[in-house]
Write a protein that holds these residues in place. Structure first.
Motif, short mmCIF file in Angstrom:
data_model
loop_
_atom_site.label_atom_id
_atom_site.label_comp_id
_atom_site.label_asym_id
_atom_site.label_seq_id
_atom_site.Cartn_x
_atom_site.Cartn_y
_atom_site.Cartn_z
N GLU A 19 45.80 37.43 29.52
CA GLU A 19 46.72 36.93 28.49
C GLU A 19 46.25 35.63 27.87
O GLU A 19 46.67 35.27 26.76
CB GLU A 19 48.11 36.72 29.09
N GLY A 57 49.98 40.92 38.19
CA GLY A 57 49.49 40.99 36.82
C GLY A 57 48.95 42.37 36.48
O GLY A 57 48.45 43.10 37.34
N PHE A 104 52.02 33.92 38.68
CA PHE A 104 51.23 34.40 37.55
C PHE A 104 50.24 33.33 37.08
O PHE A 104 49.06 33.63 36.86
CB PHE A 104 52.15 34.79 36.40
N ARG A 118 43.57 34.82 33.57
CA ARG A 118 44.41 35.94 33.16
C ARG A 118 43.97 36.46 31.79
O ARG A 118 43.58 35.67 30.91
CB ARG A 118 45.87 35.50 33.08
N MET A 132 44.00 39.78 37.39
CA MET A 132 43.27 38.61 36.92
C MET A 132 41.77 38.90 36.85
O MET A 132 41.20 39.55 37.74
CB MET A 132 43.54 37.44 37.87
#
Length: 357
Positions: free
Chosen positions: A286, A241, A228, A284, A245
């Motif tokens: 996130e 993911g 990840f 990412r 990404m």
């Protein structure tokens, strides 16, 4: 249980062809005794071929298969002490659950008292104890799959349990419970478990080590955290993911900065020795944050969509041809039209010719 090693393994289903096509390109892998692994990749990437080579159903065109340093490349499946669980449960419908679980031990002429003890022990672990006298034909799909798994667990001599898409026929809630049960079994018996799947969620929640495959090659092996946070290729970044990404073509400005459209983005990668024009920046969703104003590594973009997934919001924003996906906490306030999105340098991955540098 056994340590399994694949030494320079490769396989073609048409080896005598002048230009053979390799379903599995040359590779070497080691599987530790008692480990919990997932083979992850899209359909046709070679993961089932690899599993069948380990089990003995397929003899590799090149290389050796070693169990505890013993060459078993041409040893038949029955002599490898491998248990296999397939996509669809393979059980004896006319037999009871007890008889199904006992069958591998009866074939090995195990004494009846040992069979009874082992069957009841495994049935307790798999929550099948209340069904031992029931005919297997009338059970649910997940219970039938547990019987398939149990037939491997009753054998103390099993080198590994190989599972090929074992939860495909199971509904999502039962999948979660069965994955948890498999982890408990691994912890209790220290059985080597190798799990083939195309589902990243299954792989990430089940395995300690994940081998990602693409077009017959291993492109990365590591923990879920490794895959990840630091995907070694753009394929892994895209495949692992949800959402995938963010990946953008970029240019190197200096030793630790790239230009992304009209934006200058600082990174923690040394770009001095990079000698290719095929550079990509990956990050990412996130790790992208919403900022109140412009600043270093910040892109000012138009809001395209904000989706509420209950436990987080997914922002889709765009600046020129740069489309950005960013995950934020559900309580995060998001502007309605334009947003400042920051790309933290420590989470920016740079790829040259689609490989991490």
């Amino acid at each position: 249980m056994a340590k399994i090693e694949l030494n320079n393994i490769a396989h073609s289903y048409n080896p005598n062809d002048p230009n053979p096509i390799f379903a599995l390109k040359e590779m070497s892998l080691s599987w530790a005794d008692g480990g919990r692994y997932a083979l992850l990749g899209p359909s046709g990437c070679g993961k089932t071929t690899m599993l069948n080579i380990m089990s003995g159903l397929v003899t590799p065109s090149h290389g050796k298969v070693m169990f505890d340093q013993k060459d078993v490349t041409r040893t038949i499946t029955e002599e490898r002490n491998i248990a296999q669980v397939f996509q669809f449960p393979v059980i004896y419908g006319t037999m009871s659950v007890y008889e199904n679980l006992a069958f591998p031990l009866k074939c090995r002429q195990t004494p009846d008292d040992q069979i009874d003890k082992k069957v009841k022990e495994v049935a307790e672990i798999l929550n099948l104890h209340d069904f031992l006298n029931n005919r297997a034909k009338g059970l649910t799909a997940d219970q039938k799959q547990l019987i398939s798994l149990g037939r491997g667990l009753v054998r103390e001599d099993v080198a590994a349990i190989l599972m090929d898409e074992p939860l495909t026929v199971i509904d999502p809630d039962l999948k979660f419970r069965l994955r948890r049960k498999l982890k408990e079994i691994n912890a209790k018996y220290k059985t080597t478990l190798i799990y083939v799947t195309h589902d990243q969620n299954e792989a990430m929640t089940f395995a300690d080590n994940i081998i990602v495959m693409d077009e017959g090659e291993v492109v990365q092996a590591g923990s879920p955290k490794d895959l990840f946070e630091k995907p070694q290729t753009t394929f892994v970044g895209y495949f692992i993911g949800s959402p995938a990404m963010n990946l953008y073509e970029c240019k190197a400005d200096n030793s630790n900065q790239v230009s992304l459209g009209s934006n200058n983005i600082s990174v923690q990668t040394n770009l001095v020795s990079t000698n290719t024009s095929n550079l990509k920046l990956g990050i990412r969703s996130e790790y992208i944050t919403v900022e109140q104003s412009s600043g270093p590594n910040t892109i000012h973009a138009d809001i395209i969509e904000v989706e509420d997934f209950g436990n987080y919001k997914l922002i889709t924003a765009q600046q020129d041809l740069i489309r950005i996906k960013a995950k934020v906490k559900r309580e995060q306030e998001v502007p309605s039209e334009k947003v400042f999105l920051k790309f933290p340098a420590e989470h920016c991955c740079i790829y040259a010719d689609n490989k991490l540098i």
